[in-house]
Design a protein around this motif. Structure first.
Motif, PDB file in Angstrom:
ATOM      1  N   ARG A  45      14.098 -12.221  31.882  1.00  0.00           N
ATOM      2  CA  ARG A  45      13.785 -13.582  32.335  1.00  0.00           C
ATOM      3  C   ARG A  45      15.106 -14.309  32.585  1.00  0.00           C
ATOM      4  O   ARG A  45      15.943 -14.385  31.696  1.00  0.00           O
ATOM      5  CB  ARG A  45      12.951 -14.307  31.295  1.00  0.00           C
ATOM      6  N   LEU A  46      15.275 -14.818  33.791  1.00  0.00           N
ATOM      7  CA  LEU A  46      16.499 -15.523  34.152  1.00  0.00           C
ATOM      8  C   LEU A  46      16.252 -17.022  34.132  1.00  0.00           C
ATOM      9  O   LEU A  46      15.243 -17.505  34.634  1.00  0.00           O
ATOM     10  CB  LEU A  46      16.963 -15.115  35.548  1.00  0.00           C
ATOM     11  N   THR A  47      17.191 -17.737  33.557  1.00  0.00           N
ATOM     12  CA  THR A  47      17.124 -19.200  33.573  1.00  0.00           C
ATOM     13  C   THR A  47      17.623 -19.691  34.930  1.00  0.00           C
ATOM     14  O   THR A  47      18.229 -18.939  35.687  1.00  0.00           O
ATOM     15  CB  THR A  47      17.999 -19.804  32.463  1.00  0.00           C
ATOM     16  N   GLY A  48      17.387 -20.910  35.231  1.00  0.00           N
ATOM     17  CA  GLY A  48      17.833 -21.456  36.506  1.00  0.00           C
ATOM     18  C   GLY A  48      19.336 -21.396  36.676  1.00  0.00           C
ATOM     19  O   GLY A  48      19.842 -21.143  37.760  1.00  0.00           O
ATOM     20  N   GLY A  49      20.076 -21.599  35.595  1.00  0.00           N
ATOM     21  CA  GLY A  49      21.533 -21.576  35.682  1.00  0.00           C
ATOM     22  C   GLY A  49      22.095 -20.199  35.960  1.00  0.00           C
ATOM     23  O   GLY A  49      23.200 -20.059  36.470  1.00  0.00           O
ATOM     24  N   ARG A  67      19.063 -21.202  41.602  1.00  0.00           N
ATOM     25  CA  ARG A  67      18.927 -22.105  40.449  1.00  0.00           C
ATOM     26  C   ARG A  67      17.484 -22.280  39.972  1.00  0.00           C
ATOM     27  O   ARG A  67      17.192 -23.202  39.229  1.00  0.00           O
ATOM     28  CB  ARG A  67      19.547 -23.481  40.727  1.00  0.00           C
ATOM     29  N   LEU A  68      16.558 -21.417  40.427  1.00  0.00           N
ATOM     30  CA  LEU A  68      15.183 -21.463  39.929  1.00  0.00           C
ATOM     31  C   LEU A  68      14.974 -20.356  38.900  1.00  0.00           C
ATOM     32  O   LEU A  68      15.359 -19.211  39.147  1.00  0.00           O
ATOM     33  CB  LEU A  68      14.184 -21.270  41.070  1.00  0.00           C
ATOM     34  N   PRO A  69      14.353 -20.664  37.765  1.00  0.00           N
ATOM     35  CA  PRO A  69      14.060 -19.606  36.797  1.00  0.00           C
ATOM     36  C   PRO A  69      13.088 -18.598  37.411  1.00  0.00           C
ATOM     37  O   PRO A  69      12.193 -18.969  38.183  1.00  0.00           O
ATOM     38  CB  PRO A  69      13.387 -20.350  35.639  1.00  0.00           C
ATOM     39  N   HIS A  70      13.281 -17.316  37.103  1.00  0.00           N
ATOM     40  CA  HIS A  70      12.392 -16.273  37.598  1.00  0.00           C
ATOM     41  C   HIS A  70      12.531 -15.031  36.730  1.00  0.00           C
ATOM     42  O   HIS A  70      13.229 -15.039  35.734  1.00  0.00           O
ATOM     43  CB  HIS A  70      12.662 -15.979  39.077  1.00  0.00           C
ATOM     44  N   VAL A  71      11.842 -13.966  37.125  1.00  0.00           N
ATOM     45  CA  VAL A  71      11.795 -12.722  36.365  1.00  0.00           C
ATOM     46  C   VAL A  71      12.390 -11.609  37.214  1.00  0.00           C
ATOM     47  O   VAL A  71      12.155 -11.540  38.415  1.00  0.00           O
ATOM     48  CB  VAL A  71      10.328 -12.378  36.012  1.00  0.00           C
ATOM     49  N   VAL A  72      13.157 -10.732  36.573  1.00  0.00           N
ATOM     50  CA  VAL A  72      13.643  -9.519  37.221  1.00  0.00           C
ATOM     51  C   VAL A  72      12.980  -8.359  36.494  1.00  0.00           C
ATOM     52  O   VAL A  72      12.969  -8.324  35.266  1.00  0.00           O
ATOM     53  CB  VAL A  72      15.177  -9.391  37.115  1.00  0.00           C
ATOM     54  N   SER A  73      12.405  -7.432  37.243  1.00  0.00           N
ATOM     55  CA  SER A  73      11.744  -6.289  36.616  1.00  0.00           C
ATOM     56  C   SER A  73      12.118  -5.008  37.338  1.00  0.00           C
ATOM     57  O   SER A  73      12.466  -5.022  38.519  1.00  0.00           O
ATOM     58  CB  SER A  73      10.228  -6.477  36.634  1.00  0.00           C
ATOM     59  N   TRP A  74      12.046  -3.915  36.593  1.00  0.00           N
ATOM     60  CA  TRP A  74      12.274  -2.596  37.158  1.00  0.00           C
ATOM     61  C   TRP A  74      11.516  -1.587  36.310  1.00  0.00           C
ATOM     62  O   TRP A  74      11.248  -1.823  35.137  1.00  0.00           O
ATOM     63  CB  TRP A  74      13.757  -2.277  37.276  1.00  0.00           C
ATOM     64  N   PRO A  75      11.114  -0.449  36.899  1.00  0.00           N
ATOM     65  CA  PRO A  75      10.384   0.561  36.149  1.00  0.00           C
ATOM     66  C   PRO A  75      11.221   1.093  34.981  1.00  0.00           C
ATOM     67  O   PRO A  75      12.445   1.174  35.071  1.00  0.00           O
ATOM     68  CB  PRO A  75      10.138   1.669  37.166  1.00  0.00           C
ATOM     69  N   ALA A  76      10.548   1.464  33.900  1.00  0.00           N
ATOM     70  CA  ALA A  76      11.240   1.878  32.682  1.00  0.00           C
ATOM     71  C   ALA A  76      11.682   3.334  32.709  1.00  0.00           C
ATOM     72  O   ALA A  76      12.257   3.802  31.741  1.00  0.00           O
ATOM     73  CB  ALA A  76      10.351   1.619  31.467  1.00  0.00           C
ATOM     74  N   TRP A  77      11.446   4.046  33.775  1.00  0.00           N
ATOM     75  CA  TRP A  77      11.903   5.436  33.812  1.00  0.00           C
ATOM     76  C   TRP A  77      13.377   5.509  34.169  1.00  0.00           C
ATOM     77  O   TRP A  77      13.935   4.560  34.718  1.00  0.00           O
ATOM     78  CB  TRP A  77      11.051   6.256  34.778  1.00  0.00           C
TER      79      TRP A  77
END
Length: 105
Positions: A45-49, A67-77
């Motif tokens: 989870r990324l904060t806006g900063g 500068r908007l909070p958002h999510v970064v995801s990637w497969p766990a393999w």
């Protein structure tokens, strides 16, 4: 350089202890592993900063502004970090509801 001036992130970013690590590398305590019906995912989870660039959300195909909070995801393999994507937080939570075609996954 002034201590107040922000530095542009390079190929490495800094963890909590200041140690350099490759972007996308799993960092316990900062990243989480989440189990979903579509598989196991590493999620940060990324904060806006922390968000300095504009990304395109694969869930809604809209821009995630700087500068908007958002999510970064990637497969766990192993090697899954090459498939890292930036999502609006709501799009990440609701991605399974929308079915195939609206998402890259």
């Amino acid at each position: 350089m002034s201590p107040r001036r922000a530095r542009r992130a390079g190929p490495f970013d800094r963890g909590d202890k200041g140690a350099a690590r490759p972007v996308g590398a799993f960092v316990p305590g900062l990243d989480r592993t989440e189990d979903w019906p579509d598989g196991e995912w590493r999620v940060r989870r990324l904060t806006g900063g922390a968000a300095e660039k504009v990304y395109r959300c694969p869930g809604c195909d809209q821009e995630i502004g700087a500068r908007l909070p958002h999510v970064v995801s990637w497969p766990a393999w192993p090697g899954g970090e090459d498939e890292r994507r930036h999502w609006h937080t709501a799009c990440w939570r609701n991605r399974l509801r929308h079915g195939p075609g609206r998402s890259r996954y």
